[in-house]
Design a protein around this motif. Structure first.
Motif, mmCIF file in Angstrom:
data_model
loop_
_atom_site.group_PDB
_atom_site.id
_atom_site.type_symbol
_atom_site.label_atom_id
_atom_site.label_comp_id
_atom_site.label_asym_id
_atom_site.label_seq_id
_atom_site.Cartn_x
_atom_site.Cartn_y
_atom_site.Cartn_z
ATOM 1 N N GLN A 23 98.543 45.107 8.057
ATOM 2 C CA GLN A 23 98.931 44.742 6.530
ATOM 3 C C GLN A 23 99.300 43.565 6.348
ATOM 4 O OE1 GLN A 23 99.064 47.346 4.211
ATOM 5 N NE2 GLN A 23 99.596 45.558 2.971
ATOM 6 N N THR A 24 99.952 42.794 7.418
ATOM 7 C CA THR A 24 100.159 41.371 7.196
ATOM 8 C C THR A 24 99.121 40.389 6.951
ATOM 9 O OG1 THR A 24 102.221 41.747 8.673
ATOM 10 C CG2 THR A 24 101.589 39.414 8.249
ATOM 11 N N ASP A 78 98.418 40.648 3.422
ATOM 12 C CA ASP A 78 99.270 40.081 2.708
ATOM 13 C C ASP A 78 99.525 38.529 2.592
ATOM 14 O OD1 ASP A 78 99.719 42.578 1.474
ATOM 15 O OD2 ASP A 78 101.683 42.948 2.471
ATOM 16 N N ASN A 93 96.578 37.663 -0.013
ATOM 17 C CA ASN A 93 97.185 38.189 -1.582
ATOM 18 C C ASN A 93 98.141 39.237 -1.178
ATOM 19 O OD1 ASN A 93 97.308 39.213 -3.880
ATOM 20 N ND2 ASN A 93 95.011 39.159 -4.193
ATOM 21 N N ILE A 94 99.472 39.084 -1.747
ATOM 22 C CA ILE A 94 100.429 39.957 -1.725
ATOM 23 C C ILE A 94 100.326 40.913 -3.098
ATOM 24 C CG2 ILE A 94 102.350 38.574 -1.655
ATOM 25 C CD1 ILE A 94 103.970 40.622 -0.075
ATOM 26 N N GLY A 148 99.525 34.541 -1.072
ATOM 27 C CA GLY A 148 99.793 34.941 -0.268
ATOM 28 C C GLY A 148 101.195 34.868 0.314
ATOM 29 N N ILE A 149 101.841 35.916 1.010
ATOM 30 C CA ILE A 149 103.509 35.971 1.072
ATOM 31 C C ILE A 149 104.049 34.529 1.288
ATOM 32 C CG2 ILE A 149 102.917 36.968 3.532
ATOM 33 C CD1 ILE A 149 106.131 37.385 1.312
ATOM 34 N N VAL A 165 110.491 41.664 -2.042
ATOM 35 C CA VAL A 165 110.309 41.889 -0.743
ATOM 36 C C VAL A 165 111.596 41.943 0.124
ATOM 37 C CG1 VAL A 165 109.730 40.406 1.674
ATOM 38 C CG2 VAL A 165 108.086 40.796 -0.433
ATOM 39 N N TYR A 218 109.665 39.038 5.507
ATOM 40 C CA TYR A 218 108.611 40.053 4.958
ATOM 41 C C TYR A 218 108.062 41.100 6.202
ATOM 42 C CZ TYR A 218 103.560 41.684 4.782
ATOM 43 O OH TYR A 218 102.590 42.276 4.877
ATOM 44 N N GLN A 263 108.167 44.879 6.585
ATOM 45 C CA GLN A 263 107.064 46.048 7.105
ATOM 46 C C GLN A 263 107.537 46.753 8.179
ATOM 47 O OE1 GLN A 263 104.344 46.375 5.246
ATOM 48 N NE2 GLN A 263 105.184 45.197 3.797
#
Ligand code: PMP
Length: 386
Positions: A47-48, A51, A54-55, A61-62, A75, A270, A274
């Motif tokens: 997932q990271t 993200d 593009n989160i 991006g994050i 977040v 972030y 998660q």
């Protein structure tokens, strides 16, 4: 080059970039027994990867989002809410995400809560309390309500081994001793506000937050990447501080600003968020704890049934479910074990330099098949070297 053409080139380049997930995910991963930074849940890493690019459909991006923008607001809010949800943390407590590592808490706690003439009780169980003791001594008196030095830190104290001072300002203990592989089976009882360094076993089992004034944990074992420390602090205890400290080291100021007194470690927060979601998806702390027990038993049983080839460092009643410390009959075999394990895709098994031997760190995200693989390797190694 004309500006219009330059613009066209840029637009073309932008629209053709794709995330290199395929290549990244195809690369082989091995079993990582590192004590920290440590194995993270695979779902979280995947997932990271997305993200970072593009989160939340934001096109950013994050790591590139402002810490005061809407995306990061969400977040942070979700990380705190999930953190509270996992451990039933009431509104009597503040949840902070700060920098400086767990080591900064060693200094920040006495700086805020201990003054000259006051005494802090320590349950001294190894390297990490030793470092915290040194910092506390800069601000007040230290009483070792338990001192594990003579027994080479091979166990945590039973209730009868704890000798509190008359009126300690607070008591500091470390719930899991990463280096020696010992862990408190229960929260120790004390006569003063209790402070816990839970860096290496936070959220590995149900936790009774209400017994504590502060619980802190560096993230890099059970929560996420390094660079962030989780602090769960009881509000009335926090308010009891009248110490004059620099703003950046003042819990009240951090709490007032919801962990955004300055730029917080946005990426680490972030990822921790998660990991919290992953913990909830696993079924929360009860499910995580039973998984951890099963994993640790596989390795401890292999040690016990090795006919004395392997020897555990920690006493049975204090054995950690997170860091399993043990030895082969001698240093040479320890070295051979580590080298051959690496040849078999198992890394990070060298014991800490102050203890020697071997250490298998199997935090929450470490997979059970890694424990099975190590156990089989241990049996084979004992058979060919015993
Ligand atoms: N406490 C414990 C129990 C630890 O295991 C560690 C690090 N491994 C620390 C404190 C220090 O953490 P940091 O490096 O984040 O300061």
């Amino acid at each position: 080059m004309a500006i219009a053409q330059l613009h066209n080139n840029i637009m073309t380049t932008k629209s053709t970039i794709t995330i290199p997930t395929k290549t990244g995910l195809d690369l082989k991963r091995i079993f990582n027994f590192s004590a920290g930074p440590a194995t993270l849940p695979e779902e979280v890493i995947k997932q990271t990867q997305q993200d970072l690019w593009n989160i939340a459909g934001s096109g950013i991006g994050i790591c590139e989002h402002s810490h005061r923008g809407k995306v990061f607001d969400k977040v942070l809010a979700e990380a705190e809410a999930d953190c509270r949800n996992i451990a039933n943390i009431s509104d009597d407590y503040s949840v902070l995400f700060l920098q400086g590592g767990a080591s900064m808490q060693f200094a920040m706690i006495p700086m805020n809560f201990l003054s000259s003439g006051q005494t802090v009780d320590f349950l001294h169980t190894g390297e990490w309390t030793k470092k915290a003791i040194a910092e506390a001594k800069l601000f007040g008196n230290v009483n070792l309500a338990f001192d594990g030095t003579d027994s080479k830190f091979d166990h945590v104290p039973s209730a009868s081994e704890i000798n509190p001072s008359d009126n300690p300002t607070y008591t500091h203990y470390c719930s899991n001793n990463t280096i020696y592989g010992t862990q408190f089976p229960e929260v120790p009882s004390t006569n003063s506000p209790l402070i816990c360094d839970a860096s290496s076993d936070i959220y590995s089992r149900p936790i009774n937050v209400s017994k504590h004034a502060i619980i802190f944990a560096g993230a890099q074992k059970n929560l996420g990447p390094s660079g962030c420390t989780l602090i769960i602090i009881r509000n009335d205890f926090m308010q009891s501080s009248s110490a004059k400290v620099p703003s950046i080291l003042d819990y009240k100021k951090h709490a007032d600003k919801g962990s955004r007194l300055n730029t917080p470690p946005t990426f680490a927060i972030y990822m921790i968020g998660q990991v919290f979601k992953w913990v909830l998806n696993q079924g929360g702390l009860t499910a995580i704890a039973s998984n951890n027990q099963e994993k640790a038993a596989i390795i401890y049983d292999t040690i016990e049934s090795s006919g004395g080839f392997y020897e555990a460092v920690a006493q049975p009643e204090s054995r950690s479910l997170m860091n399993i410390t043990y030895r082969t009959p001698n240093d040479e075999l320890d070295k051979k074990f580590i080298a051959e394990a690496l040849d078999n895709d198992m890394s990070g098994l060298k014991g800490h330099r102050s203890v020697g031997g071997l250490r298998a760190s199997i935090y929450n995200a470490f997979p059970i098949n890694g424990c099975v693989t190590l156990a089989q390797f241990m049996k084979d190694f004992a058979a060919s070297n015993g």
